[in-house]
Design a protein around this motif. Sequence first.
Motif, PDB file in Angstrom:
ATOM      1  N   VAL A  28       0.844  -1.206   0.000  1.00  0.00           N
ATOM      2  CA  VAL A  28       0.000   0.000   0.000  1.00  0.00           C
ATOM      3  C   VAL A  28       0.878   1.254   0.000  1.00  0.00           C
ATOM      4  O   VAL A  28       0.624   2.190  -0.765  1.00  0.00           O
ATOM      5  CB  VAL A  28      -0.973  -0.004   1.203  1.00  0.00           C
ATOM      6  N   HIS A  31       2.359   2.173  -3.394  1.00  0.00           N
ATOM      7  CA  HIS A  31       1.432   2.672  -4.409  1.00  0.00           C
ATOM      8  C   HIS A  31       0.622   3.893  -3.976  1.00  0.00           C
ATOM      9  O   HIS A  31      -0.084   4.480  -4.795  1.00  0.00           O
ATOM     10  CB  HIS A  31       0.500   1.546  -4.864  1.00  0.00           C
ATOM     11  N   LEU A  73      -1.329  -3.506  -6.356  1.00  0.00           N
ATOM     12  CA  LEU A  73      -1.044  -3.934  -4.986  1.00  0.00           C
ATOM     13  C   LEU A  73      -0.659  -5.410  -4.943  1.00  0.00           C
ATOM     14  O   LEU A  73       0.302  -5.795  -4.258  1.00  0.00           O
ATOM     15  CB  LEU A  73      -2.259  -3.675  -4.092  1.00  0.00           C
TER      16      LEU A  73
END
Length: 104
Positions: A28, A31, A73
């Motif tokens: 997470v 990104h 992800l």
Amino acid sequence: MLIWHGVLAKSNLFVNPILANALFVRAVCIHRPTIPWLPSVTKGEASQDFFSRFETALVDQPACQVAQATPALLDSYIGTLIALLGIELTRKIIHMVSKAQTLR
């Protein structure tokens, strides 16, 4: 959301749950600059709290945005698993997840 529950549950069979959750948080964080609706990490936050905020963020987004974020992800998470566990063990994890998803 089901995919993440499956991936983390199956990863926990081979990797310490704390590490599996840390890898998810890492994905997470990687990104977040390009997917700004992803939750930011709060220092010292329990992984369950972070995952709950992630779930809330997903629910609040249009399906097309979730569909764009999910492969990125997963790619980061799976790439890290490959680096840590090797391709064969990671392939087994992904196979178990996909099999479980098919049964639902």
